[in-house]
Design an enzyme around this catalytic site. Structure first.
Site, PDB file in Angstrom:
ATOM      1  N   SER B  75       0.931  -1.264  -0.019  1.00 48.57           N
ATOM      2  CA  SER B  75      -0.119  -0.071  -0.126  1.00 48.57           C
ATOM      3  C   SER B  75       0.825   1.160  -0.025  1.00 48.57           C
ATOM      4  O   SER B  75       1.918   1.259  -0.867  1.00 48.57           O
ATOM      5  CB  SER B  75      -0.903  -0.122   1.294  1.00 48.57           C
ATOM      6  OG  SER B  75      -1.890   0.728   1.220  1.00 48.57           O
ATOM      7  N   ASP B 197      -9.483  -3.975  -6.200  1.00 47.72           N
ATOM      8  CA  ASP B 197      -9.024  -3.451  -4.991  1.00 47.72           C
ATOM      9  C   ASP B 197      -9.523  -2.002  -5.010  1.00 47.72           C
ATOM     10  O   ASP B 197      -9.359  -1.347  -6.038  1.00 47.72           O
ATOM     11  CB  ASP B 197      -7.529  -3.396  -5.090  1.00 47.72           C
ATOM     12  CG  ASP B 197      -6.651  -2.675  -3.998  1.00 47.72           C
ATOM     13  OD1 ASP B 197      -7.381  -1.973  -3.365  1.00 47.72           O
ATOM     14  OD2 ASP B 197      -5.513  -3.057  -4.036  1.00 47.72           O
ATOM     15  N   HIS B 225      -7.439  -5.500  -0.872  1.00 45.92           N
ATOM     16  CA  HIS B 225      -6.265  -4.852  -1.044  1.00 45.92           C
ATOM     17  C   HIS B 225      -5.248  -5.246  -0.131  1.00 45.92           C
ATOM     18  O   HIS B 225      -3.882  -5.032   0.001  1.00 45.92           O
ATOM     19  CB  HIS B 225      -6.679  -3.052  -0.329  1.00 45.92           C
ATOM     20  CG  HIS B 225      -5.437  -2.352  -0.378  1.00 45.92           C
ATOM     21  ND1 HIS B 225      -5.002  -2.020  -1.430  1.00 45.92           N
ATOM     22  CD2 HIS B 225      -4.833  -1.510   0.493  1.00 45.92           C
ATOM     23  CE1 HIS B 225      -3.893  -0.834  -1.127  1.00 45.92           C
ATOM     24  NE2 HIS B 225      -3.920  -0.737   0.189  1.00 45.92           N
TER      25      HIS B 225
END
Lengths: 390, 243
Positions: B75, B197, B225
């Site tokens: 991320s 996602d 995610h």
């Protein structure tokens, strides 16, 4: 059990699921809904058929989706459950429904995820209370900031000319007054909260908030007394012996115990004579002495709080263990803004002992200190019937 | 070196990093504000941009004498790793970016996936959150320093984040724009992309891949995610094939 003589109704598990007082969702391993109950549909307006195949995050706001994905979903995967997660569901007509959700994974013997069960409770009221608590905390922090500003101003004022003094006093008086109102609201708020059904830990939190409120209230009293400029000529007291003194002292101890639950304060009260005094002021004196002992005394030694009368006088002593007061600090102990440790103590402004000694003077009394490696003892003595009215 | 993203801590890698322990020396850490990090080390100014986090990462690498290492970032830590690798190019021989996004906000023709209003709403909702909320209230109200256990029992054992810092981190994360950094990356780069996602879409991942010179992208058969949690075996396999 239809034949039950007491008329105990039968529980139908299908109905219990469908019409339970909470919402149920079951998710496939890919996160899609494969079963839900009628209660949930009633709340959010999507029929059970409409919910089939949807993902939980499709029922959330965009923010909620991000939150779910970054916080709750990892938690679920790691510990197999999450509890008391605050979410906003979006109803079919676009309204937000604040809920609390619990979730639990069901896995087979090999550890493969079979499905996830989610239980949903409405939480609009609870969310409001929590909001209030957060707001109260913000207000308390803001008030603390203002109190610090008042301190800086007061300290600066000491070195300035007389002309500024009046403005300073007015400012602090107004500030002190303004601080009291939000503090009273916080106090009232905590009392209202205690009347609600709270979890054990919420009760603890609220009790500690009450302790902080009472500490802050003492602080404001001290600042106001100082700022109102009465200290040069002694503090104003109204003496009478209409009510007993002991309950006042007891209340002071109770309040401080709430604020410092880990500390032991032992009381020995033997007040057998009438005492002509200003009970509120004596309470303030005791509170300041105890506050001082809590701040500077050794945490592992109980604080002794003694109050007794003889035929002539009232004596109140506060005794704590810990390092003795250094000799060079002794003669400045009762000066305003004096703080023994030189650190920025969160406990006070260094006014407590000063005010206490002024209260003692106003009662024709004395406040003395004796400090040794064994104990530090503050002793207040006053005649049972002082001359004059301060 | 494994770097966790927004919302969790190094526990994020618990199903992935052990698979590399035989062949590699693995390094895991918590960003300041997450997990077991020292909250007192949080500096509002330093961490007002991702560069502050990238400096930390570089500092850890220098301290440990990392050279030609493999960086795996999830991320937002993808971009933190990108920045650190530009700053100290010899530190990382290759980068593995899991669910990266160089910019979350839509801007002109660029589709990041979020509008300003949506990000503001996200930041708002952080205040209502329980898991974080208890951690915020615990030290502030229960928090007599002499009774740390009171704060402790209120917080989660996994994914602990300080909510005030999490809120600031969320703002920094979702307002960040690292599109100009991508072309400066010299390390070999693997992008791991999930389907569906909602935080970093395939489009966003493809943008990162197109702008980092020596990069390739693998689409995982996983949704969401956090493939490091939902499909750890696939993540491990893809990383092993790459390094």
């Amino acid at each position: 059990m239809p034949g039950d003589p007491h008329g105990t109704p039968t529980e139908d598990f299908e109905d219990l699921y469908e019409n339970a007082p909470c919402g149920y969702l079951s998710l496939r391993p890919d996160g899609r809904i494969f079963k839900s109950n009628a209660t949930l549909s009633g709340w959010i307006g999507f029929s059970q058929a409409e919910l089939l195949g949807k993902k939980l995050h499709e029922l959330l706001t965009i923010a909620g989706r991000v939150f779910y994905e970054t916080h709750f979903s990892p938690l679920l995967r790691m510990q197999g459950f999450f509890n008391e997660v605050a979410l906003d569901l979006v109803t079919k007509d676009g309204k937000k429904l604040p809920v609390l959700a619990n979730a639990m994974e069901r896995r087979d013997d090999a550890g493969n995820l079979l499905f996830t069960r989610v239980t949903i409770f409405q939480a609009a009221q609870r969310r409001r209370y929590e909001r209030n608590l957060v707001d109260l905390r913000t207000a308390a922090e803001a008030a603390k900031g203002e109190a610090i500003a008042a301190k800086v101003l007061a300290e600066a004022g000491l070195t300035e000319e007389q002309a500024v003094a009046e403005l300073r006093e007015q400012f602090i008086a107004v500030l002190g007054h303004d601080l009291r109102n939000p503090l009273a609201s916080i106090n009232a708020g905590t009392r209202m909260l205690l009347q609600e059904e709270l979890s054990d830990r919420a009760q603890k939190i609220v009790a500690l908030m009450q302790g902080s409120v009472s500490r802050m209230s003492d602080l404001i009293d001290n600042v106001l007394d100082f700022a109102q400029g009465r200290l040069g000529g002694g503090i104003t007291v109204a003496l009478d012996a209409r009510e007993p003194l002991e309950p006042v002292l007891q209340q002071v101890v109770d309040e401080l115990r709430v604020g410092s639950p880990s500390r032991l304060i032992e009381t020995h009260f033997k007040i057998t004579h009438k005492v002509y005094c200003d009970r509120g002021r004596i309470g303030q004196l005791a509170s300041n002495l105890l506050g001082n002992a809590l701040t500077h005394g050794a945490a592992d030694t109980p604080i002794q709080f003694l109050a007794s009368t003889t035929g002539e006088k009232l004596e109140i002593s506060v005794v704590n263990g810990g390092d003795p007061i250094p000799p060079e600090a002794m003669n400045r102990l009762f000066h305003p803004f004096f703080r023994g440790d030189g650190r920025d103590s969160p406990q006070g402004l260094g006014l407590g002992l000063h005010i206490a000694s002024e209260i003692a003077k106003a009662h024709d009394g004395t406040l003395v200190v004796a400090s040794s490696p064994v104990e530090t003892r503050f002793t207040f003595q006053m005649p049972l019937e002082p001359d004059g009215e301060g | 070196m494994f770097a966790h993203g927004f919302g969790c801590d190094q526990n994020m890698w618990r199903f992935v990093s052990p698979a590399f322990e035989d062949e590699f020396r693995t390094v895991l850490f918590d960003h300041v504000g997450a997990g077991g990090s020292d909250l007192a080390a949080y500096d509002t100014t330093k961490y007002s941009t991702l560069a502050g986090y990238a400096d930390d990462l570089a500092e850890i690498g220098i301290e440990l004498g990392l050279k030609d290492a493999v960086f795996v970032g999830h991320s937002v830590s993808s971009m933190i790793g990108v920045m650190a690798s530009i700053k100290v190019p010899e530190m990382f021989e290759s980068l593995v970016l899991v669910g990266p996004s160089a910019r979350y906000l839509d801007e002109g023709e660029y589709i990041g996936g979020f509008s300003h209003a949506q990000i503001e709403e996200l930041l708002e909702s952080l205040a209502d959150n329980h898991l974080g909320w208890s951690a915020a209230m615990a030290p502030a109200i229960m928090g007599n320093p002499d009774r740390p256990e009171l704060g402790e029992e209120l917080t989660n054992s996994f994914c602990r984040t300080d909510p005030d810092i999490a809120k600031a981190f969320a703002r920094v994360t979702f307002m960040s724009d690292n599109r100009d950094d991508l072309s400066k990356v010299t390390a070999r780069t693997l992008i791991l992309q999930c389907r569906e996602d909602i935080i970093a879409s395939e489009q966003v991942g493809a943008y990162v891949q197109q702008h980092i010179p020596k990069s390739e992208m693998v689409i995982l058969d996983a949704t969401g995610h956090c493939p490091n949690l939902s499909a750890p075996n696939e993540v491990v396999a893809a990383i092993k094939a790459f390094v």
